[in-house]
Design an enzyme around this catalytic site. Structure first.
Site, mmCIF file in Angstrom:
data_model
loop_
_atom_site.group_PDB
_atom_site.id
_atom_site.type_symbol
_atom_site.label_atom_id
_atom_site.label_comp_id
_atom_site.label_asym_id
_atom_site.label_seq_id
_atom_site.Cartn_x
_atom_site.Cartn_y
_atom_site.Cartn_z
ATOM 1 C CG HIS A 181 -0.345 0.200 2.534
ATOM 2 N ND1 HIS A 181 0.356 -0.790 3.179
ATOM 3 C CD2 HIS A 181 -0.332 1.276 3.364
ATOM 4 C CE1 HIS A 181 0.774 -0.342 4.359
ATOM 5 N NE2 HIS A 181 0.384 0.917 4.479
ATOM 6 C CG HIS A 220 -0.398 5.683 3.961
ATOM 7 N ND1 HIS A 220 -1.742 5.411 4.085
ATOM 8 C CD2 HIS A 220 0.251 4.719 4.666
ATOM 9 C CE1 HIS A 220 -1.892 4.330 4.829
ATOM 10 N NE2 HIS A 220 -0.698 3.885 5.190
ATOM 11 C CE1 TYR A 276 12.144 1.823 -3.302
ATOM 12 C CE2 TYR A 276 11.676 0.390 -1.441
ATOM 13 C CZ TYR A 276 12.327 0.634 -2.629
ATOM 14 O OH TYR A 276 13.169 -0.316 -3.147
#
Length: 164
Positions: A59, A61, A135
């Site tokens: 996922h 954000h 990342y």
């Protein structure tokens, strides 16, 4: 269920985007490079400011601020997800069909969500401190003086013992 999105011209939004069945593919090559390229490509055609971002294996954000006269984050996500699907060299579905968004109300809300983003790799056990996750825009914000480099580190690490 009829989900209603809150579109606000010039809005600042927190997003969560999840992979299909939580497959851990986002930080693998070539997917991470395709994802970076997709963000850059969309930003050139549909401007947005990425206030903060973290990409985890299953996922991501991020916080975006849109131009004052623009509220269309859905098109941006459709384009980003579509490019990764088309060019990511994964033979199964990559994304959950939807994404989650929250309109940030004020500076306190923005700061709380930025902290959440940067601490997420630590929370999930990938690293011991946000600065170690490759990342993320955390190091960019350290360079800008917005966070100390050791923010969010585990205070129980041996090299931090006795330095409270």
């Amino acid at each position: 269920m009829h989900y209603r999105r809150h579109y606000l011209p010039g809005g600042c939004y927190f997003f969560t985007v999840v992979t299909h069945q939580r497959k851990p593919v986002l930080t693998e090559q070539p997917t991470i490079n395709v994802l970076r390229h997709a963000f850059q490509w969309v930003q050139k055609r549909h401007p947005l400011r990425i206030n903060a971002i973290v990409i985890l294996p299953d996922h991501l954000h991020c916080i975006w601020t849109l131009p004052e006269t623009d509220h269309d984050f859905s098109t941006r996500w459709r384009l980003i997800k579509g490019m990764v699907t088309k060019h990511g060299q994964i033979n199964t579905p990559i994304w959950q069909k939807r994404f989650w968004e929250h309109t940030l109300r004020d500076e306190h809300d923005l700061q709380a969500h930025t902290d959440y983003i940067y601490y997420n790799p630590v929370k999930h056990g990938y690293v011991l401190q946000p600065a170690d996750w490759p990342y993320s825009s955390f190091r960019r914000d350290v360079a800008r003086g917005l966070y100390p480099a050791d923010w969010g580190g585990n205070p129980l690490l041996p090299d931090n013992l006795g330095n409270e």
